[in-house]
Enzyme design. Structure first.
Site, mmCIF file in Angstrom:
data_model
loop_
_atom_site.group_PDB
_atom_site.id
_atom_site.type_symbol
_atom_site.label_atom_id
_atom_site.label_comp_id
_atom_site.label_asym_id
_atom_site.label_seq_id
_atom_site.Cartn_x
_atom_site.Cartn_y
_atom_site.Cartn_z
ATOM 1 N N TYR A 84 46.319 41.030 37.686
ATOM 2 C CA TYR A 84 47.443 40.339 37.177
ATOM 3 C C TYR A 84 47.435 38.804 37.465
ATOM 4 C CZ TYR A 84 52.122 39.375 35.576
ATOM 5 O OH TYR A 84 53.278 39.001 35.039
ATOM 6 N N LEU A 104 39.926 37.472 43.006
ATOM 7 C CA LEU A 104 39.629 37.654 41.791
ATOM 8 C C LEU A 104 39.566 36.301 41.079
ATOM 9 C CD1 LEU A 104 40.906 41.186 40.622
ATOM 10 C CD2 LEU A 104 38.508 40.444 41.009
ATOM 11 N N HIS A 105 40.764 35.639 41.373
ATOM 12 C CA HIS A 105 41.123 34.263 40.604
ATOM 13 C C HIS A 105 40.496 33.022 41.260
ATOM 14 C CE1 HIS A 105 43.522 36.955 38.189
ATOM 15 N NE2 HIS A 105 44.487 37.087 38.737
ATOM 16 N N GLN A 106 40.285 33.261 42.315
ATOM 17 C CA GLN A 106 39.716 31.993 43.109
ATOM 18 C C GLN A 106 40.573 30.709 43.140
ATOM 19 O OE1 GLN A 106 36.665 31.820 45.157
ATOM 20 N NE2 GLN A 106 37.477 33.930 45.241
#
Length: 573
Positions: free
Chosen positions: A453, A507-509
């Protein structure tokens, strides 16, 4: 009335506009045209009535049998027109409902109105927005098509039926009152209008309270459903606290609101029905009684009497649209009120009256986070502790410390741009940001949807998701992961939820990370593991961490005290 019509006009424009709006308008026009064709068929039925009953009066079996064949042809045409019109109307209902629902969702989610219009944050907080979007959009379009098509069809039909009634009632009604003679030509036409006008006034006077009762009934129903959803979402906490009695008490209170308003609603409908039900039952017979003087005077034949009664009945039925639709119109007005309020309030959510809203949010030119003269306030105007001026340069890891209630969480909300109450300036760099709350939200779509998300879980390779979950200590969940990357979230502890939330960061870094007690449910060892992993995976990210104890594993570069810092905090820093 003007206000209600304004609401209906605005909502109808929203539903009927948008991409390929002409398709919906064409369908509406087609349905309307089919109604006009059906009107022509109905006129043929009126003409058939005279021919058939005249044949019966003259004992003309041949003509009567032939007219029976004509009757079945008329019925077949009417049935075909109805089925085609009903199919197109349902297609149009879905199209316009979809358009209105999408615009309601855009209004609710756009500008973060769903956050600003919560109770306690806005004087115009919206109750039960889920019901307004899911149910009211559906009901509104359904009633819109039902009432507008019916009204337009009846308006056109009225002209036609009045012309027919005028032509076939070309005789006089003569009577004497107090020695004065009166002669009324075409009395059946005037009588139809007078009869329905008086009936409409009585209906409105008796049914006026229905709109507010429908409005309150929708709100009570939505409140009850929301309470049931809350039990589902907080099942573990309720069960551990033995809160069944309290929840039952709360649900009973909500349901009592439904019950009490329902009693008032059905009582008002019963009162209205004392007039409308007899009206419904007699409207097809009254025309015959009104036409009897002309029949007994020999002005019309028996077939003419039946034709006159049929035409008069069509006129009164057409004029009685307001009476027949009164309950639906009251519900329509209530739904339009609720939906229009939703759109109006989401355009520009009003802040709480008297609370300062002087925070200047702007971009940062040098990539750093700038806090200058910032002082936050509650929505009710109470000032929180002043925030010391700060320039947070890229790559810094800062522990935000202070006593409870000093505004640490509010500070993070202000940095994200959500919090509007206070004064000062916040200059934020235009970088990718992830904020994690203390209690992360879970999504019923499953584990992958929660971890990725707000990105689409389909964009995340399952192997990458598995690798991150293993590193976060959630490998025991991997056997439940299917090929699509989904797994049940049932039974996740709060600590496991916080671990899963960290997957979003990995996941988004992001370049800027805001942690608001994001490890509060983890033991010291697990917390150290997550923060060390975060420091390793995002070595250049700026991290602001609100925590009651120093996050030593994060190796903070500095401490940002909010409010009066204790000696222990200063020594540990």
């Amino acid at each position: 009335m003007r206000r209600t019509l304004g609401r209906i006009g605005r909502l109808t424009l929203l539903a009927a506009s948008g991409p390929q709006a002409w398709v919906g308008l064409f369908m509406f026009g087609t349905v309307l045209t089919l109604q006009f064709v059906d009107l022509w068929v109905d006129i043929q039925m009126i003409a058939w009535t005279k021919r058939f009953y005249d044949a019966l009066e003259q004992v003309d079996a041949t003509t009567a049998i032939r007219e029976l064949g004509v009757f079945f042809c008329i019925v077949a045409a009417s049935v075909g027109l109805y089925l085609i019109s009903d199919y197109l109307r349902k297609r149009l209902w879905l199209r316009w409902r979809t358009e209105l629902t999408q615009k309601a969702l855009n209004a609710w989610l756009g500008g973060q109105a769903y956050w600003h219009l919560r109770p306690g944050l806005s004087p115009e907080a919206i109750d039960n927005p889920d019901q307004r979007i899911a149910e009211d959009c559906k009901i509104y379009v359904e009633l819109l098509l039902q009432e507008t098509l019916d009204l337009i069809g009846r308006a056109v039909g009225l002209v036609t039926y009045v012309v027919i009634l005028w032509n076939i009632s070309d005789f006089l009604l003569e009577f004497t009152v107090l020695g004065i003679g009166f002669s009324i030509p075409h009395y059946m036409v005037w009588l139809a209008f007078l009869y329905v006008l008086l009936s409409s006034i009585i209906t409105h006077l008796m049914g006026r309270p229905l709109k507010s009762l429908f409005f309150r009934q929708e709100r009570h129903e939505a409140d009850f459903r929301h309470a049931l959803v809350q039990i589902r979402d907080n099942a573990t906490e309720i069960a551990q606290a033995g809160g069944e009695t309290a929840e039952r008490r709360r649900l009973t209170t909500r349901y009592e609101g439904i019950r009490q308003n329902w009693f008032r609603l059905i009582g008002q409908e019963f009162f209205l029905g004392l007039f409308t039900r007899p009206y419904y039952q007699t409207i097809l017979r009254i025309p015959l009684f009104f036409a009897l003087p002309a029949f007994f005077a020999g002005a019309v034949t028996f077939g003419g009497l039946m034709q006159l009664s049929s035409a008069f009945g069509r006129v009164t039925q057409t004029l009685s649209w307001f009476i027949f639709s009164y309950k639906d119109l009251a519900n329509f007005a209530a739904v339009a009120h609720r939906l229009d309020d939703l759109f109006a309030q989401t355009r520009n959510p009003e802040p709480m009256a008297g609370a300062p809203c002087a925070i200047n949010h702007g971009p940062s030119d040098d990539g750093a986070l700038h806090i200058q003269g910032l002082r936050l306030a509650t929505p009710y105007g109470r000032w929180l502790s002043a925030v010391p001026d700060r320039v947070v340069t890229p790559g810094e890891r800062i522990w935000i410390s202070g006593d409870s209630g000093q505004g640490k969480t509010t500070l993070l909300s202000a940095i994200t741009g959500l919090w509007q109450y206070g004064e000062g300036r916040i200059g934020r760099p235009d970088v990718k940001m992830v904020a994690l709350p203390q209690r992360p939200h879970l999504f019923p779509e499953g584990l992958a949807a929660t971890a990725s998300y707000p990105r689409d879980p389909a964009d995340i390779p399952t192997d990458r998701l598995r690798s991150i979950l293993e590193r976060l200590g959630l490998d025991h969940r991997l056997p439940m992961l299917d090929a699509a990357g989904e797994a049940s979230l049932e039974g996740l502890s709060l600590g496991e939820r916080q671990r899963l939330a960290f997957a979003r960061i990995l996941l988004h870094q992001p370049d800027l990370v805001l942690l608001d007690e994001a490890t509060s449910s983890l033991d010291a060892t697990s917390e150290a593991h997550l923060l060390s992993l975060l420091r390793k995976e995002l070595p250049n990210a700026t991290i602001l961490c609100v925590a009651h104890r120093m996050p030593t594993a994060l190796e903070p570069t500095d401490t940002w005290y909010i409010g009066q810092a204790t000696q222990t905090e200063r020594k540990s820093a």
